[in-house]
Scaffold this motif. Sequence first.
Motif, PDB file in Angstrom:
ATOM      1  N   PHE A 103       0.832  -1.362   0.130  1.00 53.90           N
ATOM      2  CA  PHE A 103       0.298   0.108   0.135  1.00 53.90           C
ATOM      3  C   PHE A 103       0.726   1.321   0.146  1.00 53.90           C
ATOM      4  N   GLY A 104       2.146   1.040   0.719  1.00 50.59           N
ATOM      5  CA  GLY A 104       3.038   2.353   0.404  1.00 50.59           C
ATOM      6  C   GLY A 104       3.172   2.692  -0.846  1.00 50.59           C
ATOM      7  N   GLY A 105       3.649   1.743  -1.714  1.00 53.56           N
ATOM      8  CA  GLY A 105       3.577   1.861  -3.152  1.00 53.56           C
ATOM      9  C   GLY A 105       2.405   2.590  -3.774  1.00 53.56           C
ATOM     10  N   LEU A 106       1.491   2.038  -3.599  1.00 49.47           N
ATOM     11  CA  LEU A 106       0.127   2.514  -4.219  1.00 49.47           C
ATOM     12  C   LEU A 106      -0.104   3.863  -3.681  1.00 49.47           C
ATOM     13  N   ILE A 107       0.106   4.249  -2.407  1.00 50.03           N
ATOM     14  CA  ILE A 107       0.012   5.703  -1.857  1.00 50.03           C
ATOM     15  C   ILE A 107       0.938   6.437  -2.713  1.00 50.03           C
ATOM     16  N   TYR A 108       2.063   6.207  -2.686  1.00 50.06           N
ATOM     17  CA  TYR A 108       2.965   7.066  -3.611  1.00 50.06           C
ATOM     18  C   TYR A 108       2.673   7.317  -5.010  1.00 50.06           C
ATOM     19  N   ALA A 109       2.024   6.133  -5.698  1.00 43.70           N
ATOM     20  CA  ALA A 109       1.516   6.378  -7.048  1.00 43.70           C
ATOM     21  C   ALA A 109       0.406   7.405  -7.120  1.00 43.70           C
ATOM     22  N   VAL A 142      -1.873   3.852   5.712  1.00 49.59           N
ATOM     23  CA  VAL A 142      -1.635   2.727   5.398  1.00 49.59           C
ATOM     24  C   VAL A 142      -2.571   1.801   5.931  1.00 49.59           C
ATOM     25  N   ARG A 143      -2.765   1.644   7.319  1.00 51.68           N
ATOM     26  CA  ARG A 143      -3.135   0.670   7.796  1.00 51.68           C
ATOM     27  C   ARG A 143      -4.749   0.623   7.849  1.00 51.68           C
ATOM     28  N   MET A 144      -5.264   2.027   7.573  1.00 51.93           N
ATOM     29  CA  MET A 144      -6.676   1.964   7.154  1.00 51.93           C
ATOM     30  C   MET A 144      -7.056   1.465   5.761  1.00 51.93           C
ATOM     31  N   CYS A 145      -6.039   1.636   4.920  1.00 48.76           N
ATOM     32  CA  CYS A 145      -6.126   0.944   3.602  1.00 48.76           C
ATOM     33  C   CYS A 145      -6.128  -0.428   3.651  1.00 48.76           C
ATOM     34  N   VAL A 146      -5.285  -0.763   4.384  1.00 43.15           N
ATOM     35  CA  VAL A 146      -5.133  -2.316   4.643  1.00 43.15           C
ATOM     36  C   VAL A 146      -6.351  -2.959   5.109  1.00 43.15           C
ATOM     37  N   GLY A 147      -6.903  -2.327   6.335  1.00 42.77           N
ATOM     38  CA  GLY A 147      -8.185  -2.855   6.831  1.00 42.77           C
ATOM     39  C   GLY A 147      -9.509  -2.847   6.044  1.00 42.77           C
ATOM     40  N   ILE A 148      -9.510  -1.900   5.114  1.00 37.97           N
ATOM     41  CA  ILE A 148     -10.815  -1.568   4.124  1.00 37.97           C
ATOM     42  C   ILE A 148     -10.774  -2.707   3.244  1.00 37.97           C
ATOM     43  N   LEU A 149      -9.272  -2.961   2.639  1.00 35.47           N
ATOM     44  CA  LEU A 149      -9.517  -3.893   1.405  1.00 35.47           C
ATOM     45  C   LEU A 149      -9.655  -5.315   2.149  1.00 35.47           C
TER      46      LEU A 149
END
Length: 400
Positions: free
Chosen positions: A191-197, A226-233
Amino acid sequence: MPTLPFPLPEPPTLYAPLPELAEVQRDSAVSLVSTADGGVAYLVTRYQDVRTVLVDPRFSRAAAARSQDAAADFGLGALATESMAGMDPPEHTRLRKLVVRAFTARRVEELRPRAAQIVGELIDGLLALPQPADLVENFSLALPVQVICELLGVPADDRHRFHAWSDTLMGGPGSDPAVMGAALQAMGEYFGGLIYAKRAAPGDDLMSALIAARDEQDKLSEEELVRMCVGILIGGHETTANQINMILLTLRRYPEERDRLLKDPSLIAGAVEELMRFVQLGAGATSLPRVTTEEVVLGGVTIPAGSVVLPAVAIANRDPQLYGDRHDDLDVARPDVSHLSFGAGVHHCLGAQLARMELQEALRGLLTRLPGLQVAVPDEELRFKQGMIVRSVEALPVTW
């Protein structure tokens, strides 16, 4: 007060809770469970008492996340301890406010046509395959993955990467904390990579909105983002996919109820609520533990401060005090269904409306376009992934 071993043994059938739970529900508002290494927790089985545990702030998720005993012995894994699931207000409220608008009933209804379209496309693809075909790979997993990926802004083509991490993070009691931690770190790096993009090229999606809340309004930290994106997915696809599978297995077990839905599809919305109440999705008998922040009297039983409390949602959903003699019956036309499968209170499932809609559209599509759909293997030949907090079948061969 009765005492049961924990983890509780597997019930003799996929379609009903452990019989011992019905016994303790009848005999005592609260019972004890104990682990082999000496851990002890209070087990709550009656509907109103379980609801109290879920809504009363004296039963704390944050205190459970900080408790090594609760995490190690009773299944509060890495995802729960490192996400909103392991928080209490006001921290939980602050983060939930950032995403709740994406999951309102109105917003979910706007997504329904797209979900129905995805269902249709997946069934088209299924019909092009030789029989039997795997429903997990080609429908029940693909549907919620595509919906949540489009909502969040994640490439659905990465499904096979993040689903493996998701399986690990959904581990139950006894899961290796180091393995779960490694999966959480790997998914965080992803997700860190996706957020960067996304920062370079934001889109019309929830992740871009969360990045703006981070960068422009300073409403959450980078780690929280990052953790919120992980949890939602994970929350947005794992349970829904497995619920679709378990619903189909349950309807095979109760063919007369399946026939009622085939004859009258208008029952589907209510049937989803009844199936949520009835289906035994959890591989264990309890949901995430809480820890009492002070002494609490529940159902006439005094629970000391600092105690681990386990809400047994599956058996609470079948409480005879709520449903009388028909508590163990599946009735797809049952009026006014109440269940705790989405939780309650501040931790009521963020994506409950989305899950409901997806389950309705999945069931509608399968019943109307594949009325002859049948699971092609008997229950005893089904293979379930081991060590997960939900019943996750590896494959579900079907014919039509």
